[in-house]
Design a protein around this motif. Structure first.
Motif, PDB file in Angstrom:
ATOM      1  N   LEU A 139       0.780  -1.251  -0.008  1.00  0.00           N
ATOM      2  CA  LEU A 139      -0.099  -0.030  -0.046  1.00  0.00           C
ATOM      3  C   LEU A 139       0.891   1.318  -0.047  1.00  0.00           C
ATOM      4  O   LEU A 139       0.642   2.185  -0.711  1.00  0.00           O
ATOM      5  N   TYR A 140       1.907   1.173   0.791  1.00  0.00           N
ATOM      6  CA  TYR A 140       2.843   2.407   0.735  1.00  0.00           C
ATOM      7  C   TYR A 140       3.368   2.688  -0.792  1.00  0.00           C
ATOM      8  O   TYR A 140       3.420   4.035  -0.990  1.00  0.00           O
ATOM      9  N   LEU A 166       2.296   1.726  -3.856  1.00  0.00           N
ATOM     10  CA  LEU A 166       1.080   2.062  -4.442  1.00  0.00           C
ATOM     11  C   LEU A 166       0.597   3.575  -4.370  1.00  0.00           C
ATOM     12  O   LEU A 166       0.279   4.232  -5.312  1.00  0.00           O
ATOM     13  N   GLY A 167       0.808   3.868  -2.954  1.00  0.00           N
ATOM     14  CA  GLY A 167       0.013   5.139  -2.734  1.00  0.00           C
ATOM     15  C   GLY A 167       1.303   6.308  -3.138  1.00  0.00           C
ATOM     16  O   GLY A 167       0.944   7.444  -3.737  1.00  0.00           O
ATOM     17  N   ARG A 168       2.639   5.941  -3.131  1.00  0.00           N
ATOM     18  CA  ARG A 168       3.379   6.781  -3.699  1.00  0.00           C
ATOM     19  C   ARG A 168       3.474   6.914  -5.281  1.00  0.00           C
ATOM     20  O   ARG A 168       3.700   8.094  -5.670  1.00  0.00           O
ATOM     21  N   LYS A 169       3.312   5.848  -5.927  1.00  0.00           N
ATOM     22  CA  LYS A 169       3.187   5.822  -7.249  1.00  0.00           C
ATOM     23  C   LYS A 169       2.135   6.824  -7.887  1.00  0.00           C
ATOM     24  O   LYS A 169       1.897   7.407  -8.541  1.00  0.00           O
ATOM     25  N   ALA A 170       0.745   6.527  -7.029  1.00  0.00           N
ATOM     26  CA  ALA A 170      -0.461   7.230  -7.263  1.00  0.00           C
ATOM     27  C   ALA A 170      -0.148   8.757  -7.000  1.00  0.00           C
ATOM     28  O   ALA A 170      -0.718   9.669  -7.703  1.00  0.00           O
ATOM     29  N   GLN A 171       0.674   9.271  -5.971  1.00  0.00           N
ATOM     30  CA  GLN A 171       0.787  10.575  -5.499  1.00  0.00           C
ATOM     31  C   GLN A 171       1.863  11.205  -6.758  1.00  0.00           C
ATOM     32  O   GLN A 171       1.701  12.269  -7.095  1.00  0.00           O
ATOM     33  N   LYS A 172       2.735  10.579  -7.286  1.00  0.00           N
ATOM     34  CA  LYS A 172       3.560  10.943  -8.301  1.00  0.00           C
ATOM     35  C   LYS A 172       2.870  11.340  -9.599  1.00  0.00           C
ATOM     36  O   LYS A 172       2.819  12.152 -10.378  1.00  0.00           O
ATOM     37  N   LYS A 173       1.764  10.281  -9.810  1.00  0.00           N
ATOM     38  CA  LYS A 173       0.981  10.530 -11.221  1.00  0.00           C
ATOM     39  C   LYS A 173       0.163  11.614 -10.994  1.00  0.00           C
ATOM     40  O   LYS A 173      -0.049  12.396 -11.802  1.00  0.00           O
ATOM     41  N   GLN A 174      -0.478  11.623  -9.767  1.00  0.00           N
ATOM     42  CA  GLN A 174      -1.355  13.001  -9.576  1.00  0.00           C
ATOM     43  C   GLN A 174      -0.487  14.198  -9.741  1.00  0.00           C
ATOM     44  O   GLN A 174      -1.101  15.315 -10.306  1.00  0.00           O
TER      45      GLN A 174
END
Length: 156
Positions: free
Chosen positions: A20-21, A23-31
């Protein structure tokens, strides 16, 4: 025997937290990348707001290519849609959730737009309407009526 089960559960929980950590970092970079692209492409447009509603994507009147490109899970959720007259044409635009309540209906505004997405509303012409009064929920009304009957001061 109990220690082995506890260790296995602990290892599984740690593995889930790690996944989850990341995946969260990846989503944050994408955003962050998407936000930078939107900031690059923003422009200020004068428009007359006709109507605004929260509606499902398929009922919103957005172009079919936009509906096709959205993830399947997102298609059923409601989005803040604004119908506006921009120049001679009437468009359906998606509003940012933070500013949706501040957009006045039947008023001319200057909006910061990136594609079909309204980022901000500026330069409101005419009087700014007061913010709509939120309805009190059932629970709050019951508490206030009970306090009135008891003769106590109502909470704010």
């Amino acid at each position: 025997m109990g220690w082995i089960i506890a260790i296995i559960v602990l290892v599984v929980l740690i593995a889930i937290m790690a996944v989850l950590y990341f995946l969260g970092r990846k989503a944050q970079k994408k955003q962050a990348e998407q936000q930078a692209i939107m900031e690059e492409n923003k422009q200020t447009i004068s428009m007359l707001i006709i109507d605004k509603k929260r509606m499902k994507l398929k009922d919103s009147g957005l172009p079919q290519i936009v509906i096709d490109q959205t993830p399947k899970l997102m298609r059923g959720s409601k989005l803040p849609i604004v119908k506006a007259k921009v120049g001679p044409q009437i468009l359906s635009l998606v509003s940012d959730e933070k500013i949706f309540d501040n957009i006045p209906i039947k008023k001319e505004v200057k909006a910061v737009v990136s594609g079909i997405y309204i980022l901000d509303v500026k330069g409101l012409h005419g009087k700014q309407a007061a913010a709509p009064v939120k309805k009190k929920g059932w629970w709050k009304r019951m508490i206030e009526s009970a306090q009135e009957k008891a003769g106590a001061k109502p909470l704010k």
